[in-house]
Design a protein around this motif. Structure first.
Motif, PDB file in Angstrom:
ATOM      1  N   HIS A  83       1.100  -1.150   0.252  1.00 45.77           N
ATOM      2  CA  HIS A  83      -0.220   0.138   0.105  1.00 45.77           C
ATOM      3  C   HIS A  83       0.964   1.327   0.072  1.00 45.77           C
ATOM      4  O   HIS A  83       2.162   1.241   0.986  1.00 45.77           O
ATOM      5  CB  HIS A  83      -1.068   0.253   1.208  1.00 45.77           C
ATOM      6  CG  HIS A  83      -1.851  -0.946   1.026  1.00 45.77           C
ATOM      7  ND1 HIS A  83      -3.285  -0.690   0.470  1.00 45.77           N
ATOM      8  CD2 HIS A  83      -1.904  -2.623   2.139  1.00 45.77           C
ATOM      9  CE1 HIS A  83      -3.682  -2.083   0.526  1.00 45.77           C
ATOM     10  NE2 HIS A  83      -3.378  -2.943   1.415  1.00 45.77           N
ATOM     11  N   SER A  84       0.805   2.133  -0.752  1.00 43.24           N
ATOM     12  CA  SER A  84       1.422   3.070  -1.447  1.00 43.24           C
ATOM     13  C   SER A  84       0.308   4.469  -1.052  1.00 43.24           C
ATOM     14  O   SER A  84       0.069   4.432  -2.219  1.00 43.24           O
ATOM     15  CB  SER A  84       2.095   3.011  -2.361  1.00 43.24           C
ATOM     16  OG  SER A  84       3.419   2.341  -2.682  1.00 43.24           O
ATOM     17  N   VAL A  85       0.853   4.398   0.254  1.00 42.17           N
ATOM     18  CA  VAL A  85       0.165   6.260   0.108  1.00 42.17           C
ATOM     19  C   VAL A  85       0.582   7.526   0.102  1.00 42.17           C
ATOM     20  O   VAL A  85       0.309   8.145  -0.786  1.00 42.17           O
ATOM     21  CB  VAL A  85      -0.713   5.891   1.367  1.00 42.17           C
ATOM     22  CG1 VAL A  85      -2.292   7.258   1.555  1.00 42.17           C
ATOM     23  CG2 VAL A  85      -1.720   4.648   1.770  1.00 42.17           C
ATOM     24  N   ASP A  86       1.895   6.891   0.606  1.00 42.43           N
ATOM     25  CA  ASP A  86       2.531   9.122   0.481  1.00 42.43           C
ATOM     26  C   ASP A  86       3.960   8.406   0.718  1.00 42.43           C
ATOM     27  O   ASP A  86       4.296   7.869   1.398  1.00 42.43           O
ATOM     28  CB  ASP A  86       2.399   9.805   1.135  1.00 42.43           C
ATOM     29  CG  ASP A  86       1.111  11.081   1.404  1.00 42.43           C
ATOM     30  OD1 ASP A  86       1.114  11.087  -0.173  1.00 42.43           O
ATOM     31  OD2 ASP A  86       0.060  10.812   2.225  1.00 42.43           O
ATOM     32  N   SER A  87       4.679   8.915  -0.207  1.00 39.17           N
ATOM     33  CA  SER A  87       6.557   8.700  -0.486  1.00 39.17           C
ATOM     34  C   SER A  87       6.939   9.299   0.774  1.00 39.17           C
ATOM     35  O   SER A  87       6.762  10.730   0.445  1.00 39.17           O
ATOM     36  CB  SER A  87       6.716   8.200  -2.156  1.00 39.17           C
ATOM     37  OG  SER A  87       6.499   9.549  -2.510  1.00 39.17           O
ATOM     38  N   ALA A  88       8.179   9.811   0.756  1.00 39.38           N
ATOM     39  CA  ALA A  88       8.937  10.209   1.395  1.00 39.38           C
ATOM     40  C   ALA A  88       9.233  12.255   0.367  1.00 39.38           C
ATOM     41  O   ALA A  88       9.169  13.082   1.208  1.00 39.38           O
ATOM     42  CB  ALA A  88      10.176   9.699   1.518  1.00 39.38           C
ATOM     43  N   ALA A  89       8.620  11.645  -1.062  1.00 40.46           N
ATOM     44  CA  ALA A  89       9.209  13.096  -1.539  1.00 40.46           C
ATOM     45  C   ALA A  89       7.440  13.534  -2.568  1.00 40.46           C
ATOM     46  O   ALA A  89       7.796  13.570  -3.166  1.00 40.46           O
ATOM     47  CB  ALA A  89       9.406  12.169  -3.488  1.00 40.46           C
ATOM     48  N   SER A  90       7.091  12.805  -1.410  1.00 43.25           N
ATOM     49  CA  SER A  90       5.265  12.809  -1.988  1.00 43.25           C
ATOM     50  C   SER A  90       5.435  14.810  -1.569  1.00 43.25           C
ATOM     51  O   SER A  90       5.675  14.886  -0.097  1.00 43.25           O
ATOM     52  CB  SER A  90       4.205  12.913  -1.237  1.00 43.25           C
ATOM     53  OG  SER A  90       4.101  11.351  -1.918  1.00 43.25           O
TER      54      SER A  90
ATOM     55  N   GLY B  47      25.281  26.261  -3.699  1.00 38.57           N
ATOM     56  CA  GLY B  47      25.038  25.229  -5.616  1.00 38.57           C
ATOM     57  C   GLY B  47      24.447  23.722  -4.916  1.00 38.57           C
ATOM     58  O   GLY B  47      23.614  23.164  -5.487  1.00 38.57           O
ATOM     59  N   ASP B  48      25.209  23.716  -3.049  1.00 35.95           N
ATOM     60  CA  ASP B  48      24.624  22.044  -2.754  1.00 35.95           C
ATOM     61  C   ASP B  48      23.318  22.845  -2.235  1.00 35.95           C
ATOM     62  O   ASP B  48      22.629  21.345  -2.411  1.00 35.95           O
ATOM     63  CB  ASP B  48      25.554  21.851  -1.808  1.00 35.95           C
ATOM     64  CG  ASP B  48      26.946  21.168  -2.017  1.00 35.95           C
ATOM     65  OD1 ASP B  48      27.292  21.003  -3.030  1.00 35.95           O
ATOM     66  OD2 ASP B  48      28.133  21.925  -1.421  1.00 35.95           O
TER      67      ASP B  48
ATOM     68  N   ARG C 256      16.636  20.415  -5.370  1.00 34.88           N
ATOM     69  CA  ARG C 256      15.914  19.468  -6.774  1.00 34.88           C
ATOM     70  C   ARG C 256      15.399  18.310  -6.594  1.00 34.88           C
ATOM     71  O   ARG C 256      14.572  17.429  -7.499  1.00 34.88           O
ATOM     72  CB  ARG C 256      16.820  20.396  -8.223  1.00 34.88           C
ATOM     73  CG  ARG C 256      16.825  18.925  -9.516  1.00 34.88           C
ATOM     74  CD  ARG C 256      17.618  19.727 -10.224  1.00 34.88           C
ATOM     75  NE  ARG C 256      18.666  18.927 -10.122  1.00 34.88           N
ATOM     76  CZ  ARG C 256      20.250  18.827  -9.787  1.00 34.88           C
ATOM     77  NH1 ARG C 256      20.176  20.888  -9.440  1.00 34.88           N
ATOM     78  NH2 ARG C 256      21.396  18.750  -9.599  1.00 34.88           N
ATOM     79  N   GLN C 257      16.858  17.743  -6.291  1.00 37.73           N
ATOM     80  CA  GLN C 257      16.604  16.237  -5.856  1.00 37.73           C
ATOM     81  C   GLN C 257      15.457  16.188  -4.530  1.00 37.73           C
ATOM     82  O   GLN C 257      14.945  14.588  -4.966  1.00 37.73           O
ATOM     83  CB  GLN C 257      17.928  15.692  -5.286  1.00 37.73           C
ATOM     84  CG  GLN C 257      19.409  15.904  -6.083  1.00 37.73           C
ATOM     85  CD  GLN C 257      20.246  14.862  -5.566  1.00 37.73           C
ATOM     86  OE1 GLN C 257      20.328  15.451  -4.286  1.00 37.73           O
ATOM     87  NE2 GLN C 257      21.177  14.730  -5.517  1.00 37.73           N
ATOM     88  N   ALA C 258      14.943  16.950  -3.702  1.00 39.79           N
ATOM     89  CA  ALA C 258      13.622  16.316  -3.715  1.00 39.79           C
ATOM     90  C   ALA C 258      12.235  17.170  -3.718  1.00 39.79           C
ATOM     91  O   ALA C 258      11.564  16.371  -2.976  1.00 39.79           O
ATOM     92  CB  ALA C 258      14.005  17.814  -2.039  1.00 39.79           C
TER      93      ALA C 258
END
Length: 485
Positions: free
Chosen positions: A218-225, A363-364, A370-372
């Motif tokens: 069951h995928s409700v919300d991923s960490a990246a949501s 820069g970091d 962007r990755q998040a």
């Protein structure tokens, strides 16, 4: 492996999902009358005895989602409670999360006359051993200390009926998978297994294939949501202006959680803020367990408005009404950013996240966002900039600091010190207590065991939860604001 991401019916209730009446009543008494999406999605399968793989971000309600079917299964089987042989095991990566999970489960267990306890390192093992001898139903444990106690034959896992892995991805990130596998191998193969995680990467897939039987995912919300009620901001500051900007950011009347990269920086910032009239406490791996609990209690009860922490608090710290998260030092990777930020905007509440970025970090920080998957509002600020008060709110009245009392820190190595996650000595004082320079939270809570299984010589008190005498702190998990955990 089948996967479901069902819509949650508006009229769904815990009773309709099959939760036993005593548990429904226990939830209702604490203001929880309807399930969160992760609970509504997983409960039909988990209550039916199926293995479940649940994905949901921090604060989505995973603890209640696995607590209810675990306790229901134990009540249904009706097996006897035997000394040193718990009937359910919840594995977590850190001692803070162990305590938080226990505070949520214990009031529910009380409704079914079940006993719970926590097992983790950094404290003396004596109270834990004594509680095991009296018999418990549910053990919430970090891997290292649990392996130590198994090696000393104080506990065995051959009567486990339900095994839960909470924050499985975090355990993988911290390098605990070998210990987790050894512990799972010690549980009966035919037991029910529930795995909850914010992400489902390759490391988690290894556990799923090896230990879960025809699991339903069951995928409700991923960490990246994205969290709609959470706003993200980046304050670009000069290095010389950073201390003053941070001080203004955390000076509001709301509850603020500030993250630093190292333990030393957390301790230093908390002292500086307190000296400037902004009461603050620190949380990091060098603190003794009693100091951690004392500082968390001060923050949770509102006697201190600011908690300065390392990434040890990015998971497992669940305090209501954290209105502002400040990344004083931007984290090194995007998952840490998301978990840090997840301390606010929980269970539908609003929250603000601010990252303080110096020129050499631009820069970091840009790559991190962007990755998040975050598009923050960015602004160049200096002390007194209107954007600071716009996010932190009205400035709170300054408080004249009391004389500084050093927080108890764990002593470093030595002949009697074994490390917090392996049944360490837990001894108080008797050393310089110099903090380690790096933030080694990946090892400071439940270091995988593999040693000789020597007894701990500590006299530190362990945190144990007997459901017959639940701690009052557990009620905070069921506040009227309906917490996610």
């Amino acid at each position: 492996m089948s996967e479901h991401t069902p819509a949650v019916p508006s009229a769904v209730s815990f009773s309709k999902l099959g939760v036993p009446a005593p548990l429904v009543t226990a939830l209702s008494r604490r203001g929880i009358d309807s399930p969160f999406p992760i609970q509504a999605a997983t409960l039909p399968d988990s209550l039916a005895g199926r293995d479940v793989l649940g994905r949901g971000r921090t604060g989505s309600g995973k603890t209640v989602a696995f607590a209810l079917p675990t306790l229901a299964a134990l009540a249904k089987s009706g097996r006897r409670r035997n000394p040193g042989a718990p009937r359910a095991l919840v594995l977590v990566p850190t001692r803070e999360l162990a305590t938080q999970v226990a505070e949520t489960i214990t009031p529910l267990a009380t409704a079914l006359d079940l006993r719970t306890m926590v097992i983790f390192g950094g404290v003396g093992q004596g109270p834990q051993v004594n509680t095991l001898r009296r018999g418990v139903d549910v053990v919430i444990a970090t891997p290292g200390r649990l392996e130590d106690l198994i090696g000393q034959r104080h506990v065995r896992l051959d009567e486990i009926e339900v095994t839960v892995l909470d924050e499985a991805d975090h355990m993988a990130d911290l390098g605990f998978l070998p210990a987790v596998k050894r512990l799972l191998d010690a549980t009966p193969q035919n037991g029910q297994r529930l795995l909850f995680s914010a992400t489902l990467d390759n490391a988690i897939d290894q556990l799923v294939r090896r230990y879960l039987h025809s699991p339903v995912t069951h995928s409700v919300d991923s960490a990246a949501s994205p969290v709609p009620a959470m706003t993200h901001h980046v304050f670009h500051v000069s290095r010389e202006n950073k201390p003053a900007v941070v001080r203004e950011l955390v000076a509001g009347q709301g509850r603020t959680l500030a993250f630093t990269r190292t333990k030393h920086a957390a301790k230093k910032l908390a002292k500086q803020l307190t000296a400037s009239g902004i009461p603050a406490v620190d949380l990091h791996g060098n603190l003794s367990q009693s100091a951690r609990q004392r500082n968390l209690a001060a923050f949770g009860e509102g006697t201190t408005r600011v908690l300065v922490a390392t990434d040890i608090a990015a998971r497992g710290i669940h305090v209501d009404d954290v209105t502002l998260v400040v990344h004083v030092d931007p984290p090194s990777e995007h998952k840490a950013y998301l978990h840090r930020s997840g301390r606010t905007a929980r269970a539908g509440a609003e929250g603000v996240v601010v990252t303080v970025s110096t020129p050499d970090e631009r820069g970091d920080t840009r790559t991190l966002m962007r990755q998040a998957g975050i598009r923050p509002t960015s602004v160049d600020v200096a002390p007194g900039h209107p954007a600071i008060e716009a996010l932190s709110g009205p400035v709170a009245e300054l408080v004249t600091p009391s004389p500084v009392v050093e927080s108890a820190e764990r002593p470093r190595g030595g002949s009697g010190s074994r490390g917090p996650g392996r049944g360490g000595s837990g001894r108080r004082g008797g050393g310089s207590g110099q903090p380690r320079n790096s933030d080694a939270s990946r090892r400071e809570d439940s270091r995988p065991a593999g040693g000789s299984g020597r007894r701990s010589g500590g006299n530190g008190s362990a945190v144990v939860h007997q459901s017959s005498t639940p701690r009052s702190g557990g009620l905070a998990q069921f506040s009227s604001g309906r917490r996610g955990r």
